[in-house]
Design an enzyme around this catalytic site. Structure first.
Site, mmCIF file in Angstrom:
data_model
loop_
_atom_site.group_PDB
_atom_site.id
_atom_site.type_symbol
_atom_site.label_atom_id
_atom_site.label_comp_id
_atom_site.label_asym_id
_atom_site.label_seq_id
_atom_site.Cartn_x
_atom_site.Cartn_y
_atom_site.Cartn_z
ATOM 1 N N PHE A 123 0.841 -1.204 0.000
ATOM 2 C CA PHE A 123 0.000 0.000 0.000
ATOM 3 C C PHE A 123 0.876 1.255 0.000
ATOM 4 C CE2 PHE A 123 -3.875 2.282 1.828
ATOM 5 C CZ PHE A 123 -4.704 1.945 0.772
ATOM 6 N N GLY A 124 1.796 1.290 -0.967
ATOM 7 C CA GLY A 124 2.607 2.495 -1.172
ATOM 8 C C GLY A 124 1.881 3.410 -2.149
ATOM 9 N N ARG A 125 2.682 4.227 -2.846
ATOM 10 C CA ARG A 125 2.066 5.210 -3.752
ATOM 11 C C ARG A 125 1.175 4.560 -4.799
ATOM 12 N NH1 ARG A 125 7.591 7.818 -3.209
ATOM 13 N NH2 ARG A 125 8.180 5.787 -3.961
ATOM 14 N N ILE A 126 1.688 3.513 -5.454
ATOM 15 C CA ILE A 126 0.919 2.917 -6.557
ATOM 16 C C ILE A 126 -0.274 2.125 -6.020
ATOM 17 C CG2 ILE A 126 1.018 1.364 -8.566
ATOM 18 C CD1 ILE A 126 3.999 2.197 -8.857
ATOM 19 N N ARG A 172 6.606 -6.555 -9.808
ATOM 20 C CA ARG A 172 7.787 -7.272 -10.298
ATOM 21 C C ARG A 172 7.442 -8.746 -10.426
ATOM 22 N NH1 ARG A 172 9.393 -3.181 -11.916
ATOM 23 N NH2 ARG A 172 11.367 -2.128 -11.493
ATOM 24 N N GLU A 224 11.948 -11.993 -17.358
ATOM 25 C CA GLU A 224 11.654 -11.217 -18.566
ATOM 26 C C GLU A 224 12.868 -11.203 -19.487
ATOM 27 O OE1 GLU A 224 10.219 -7.384 -17.337
ATOM 28 O OE2 GLU A 224 8.761 -8.309 -16.017
ATOM 29 N N HIS A 249 5.514 -5.736 -19.847
ATOM 30 C CA HIS A 249 6.063 -4.773 -18.870
ATOM 31 C C HIS A 249 5.938 -3.330 -19.377
ATOM 32 C CE1 HIS A 249 9.136 -4.412 -15.350
ATOM 33 N NE2 HIS A 249 8.345 -3.359 -15.403
ATOM 34 N N ILE A 250 4.692 -2.895 -19.531
ATOM 35 C CA ILE A 250 4.434 -1.552 -20.096
ATOM 36 C C ILE A 250 3.565 -0.695 -19.189
ATOM 37 C CG2 ILE A 250 4.730 -2.152 -22.540
ATOM 38 C CD1 ILE A 250 1.630 -2.471 -22.680
HETATM 39 C C1 GLV Z 1 9.036 -0.168 -13.998
HETATM 40 O O1 GLV Z 1 8.890 -1.327 -13.864
HETATM 41 C C2 GLV Z 1 9.517 0.678 -12.940
HETATM 42 O O2 GLV Z 1 10.003 0.176 -11.911
HETATM 43 O O3 GLV Z 1 9.454 1.905 -13.106
#
Ligand code: GLV
Length: 319
Positions: free
Chosen positions: A154-157, A238, A267, A285-286
């Site tokens: 539960f960080g920024r993202i 990740r 990857e 990974h986009i």
């Molecule tokens: C992408 O995977 C990032 O860590 O910015």
């Protein structure tokens, strides 16, 4: 004082224009990334490196140039860099947080929605020529609105993903090593629970933890079996956080209903068992790859690099 900078992959012009004329640049423009020996050779005589997550910056690479002062990663994650070794060598390491938060959260939602509503299967079907009439029974998916979202990390993202769930009238559960402030929980209408409760109750489990020794294979056979058979797993953090072999079995044998994955254990290799499965949406990974955000990431990495070269504090050093 000389400022020699190695940029390991070409960056957008908007970011490159930030670099003043007194900086000597060496930009690798090849299709494939620099190999470790190439990276070591190109680093000699450089004071700064601007690199990507595909560049492994270990102690051996860092030892290539004693005059190296900063490694600026063009990413928020920095598991490709041996930060402890950099600290020992007094090399500053920076990353690109904040600028990609909302874009990455958008994409986690894109995966969630695509997996829940079978968008990719629908696309393939519509193109295939098999669609001959409207069909009431076609491609039933899972509702998103009103369901329970479980956010692991539960960080920024993670919080940005949770904020979007308000618009879908979802119940939000979260788990993190550190509990959020009460004000944040209130604003996001998010409830802190232990990991097992989250996995057992969530209809959608979305992963937003950094890759650390303790988060490697956080999702494995044991934790997948805690999830509901109707649940969908989303990973835009990740790859190694998920044991892909266990996930293949979970998806194939119906322990969970589906998954949306932007990241993979090795990857660009994708576990061969994932490829034929129709209940998983795969992306290369986009998650942070929007035009604005890629430019913002590159610009922040350059600004971090220049700040250190000018003797100023970096803007976003890694914690
Ligand atoms: C992408 O995977 C990032 O860590 O910015």
């Amino acid at each position: 004082m000389a400022k020699n900078v190695l940029i390991s992959s070409s960056l957008p012009d908007t970011a490159m224009k930030l670099i003043p004329a007194d900086v000597t640049l060496d930009v690798h423009r090849g299709e494939r990334p620099l190999s470790k020996p190439e990276l070591i050779a190109r680093l000699r005589g450089k004071h700064a490196l601007v690199c990507q997550i595909i560049d492994t910056i270990d102690d051996e690479v860092l030892s290539a140039e004693p005059g190296l002062r900063v490694v600026a990663n063009v990413a928020v994650g920095f598991n490709n860099i041996d930060v402890a070794a950099a600290r020992r060598r007094s090399v500053v390491v920076t990353n690109t947080p904040d600028v990609l938060t909302e874009t990455t959260a958008d994409f986690a939602w894109a995966l969630l929605m695509a997996a829940a509503r079978r968008v990719v299967e629908g696309d393939h079907y519509a193109r295939s020529g098999q669609w001959t009439r409207w069909d009431f029974n076609l491609l039933w998916g899972n509702d998103v609105h009103g369901k329970t979202l479980g956010v692991l990390g539960f960080g920024r993202i993670g919080r940005a993903v949770a904020r979007r769930a308000l618009g879908f009238s979802m119940r939000v559960l979260y788990h993190d090593a550190v509990r959020a402030d009460a004000a944040v929980e209130r604003e996001l209408r998010a409830t802190f629970v232990d990991q097992a409760t989250l996995l057992g109750e969530a209809d959608f489990v979305t992963l937003h933890t950094p890759l650390l020794p303790e988060t490697r294979h956080l999702i494995d056979e044991r934790t997948l079996r805690l999830m509901k058979p109707s649940a969908i797993l989303v990973n835009a953090s990740r790859g190694p956080i998920v044991d892909e072999a266990a996930l293949v079995r979970a998806l194939g044998e119906g322990w969970i209903a589906g998954a949306g994955l932007d990241v993979f254990e090795e990857e660009p290799k994708i576990h061969p068992g994932l490829v034929p499965l129709t209940n998983v949406v795969l992306a290369p990974h986009i998650a942070s790859s929007s035009c604005d955000t890629r430019i913002a990431m590159a610009s922040l990495a350059i600004r971090n690099c220049l700040a250190v070269l000018e003797g100023k504090p970096p803007i976003t050093p890694v914690p």
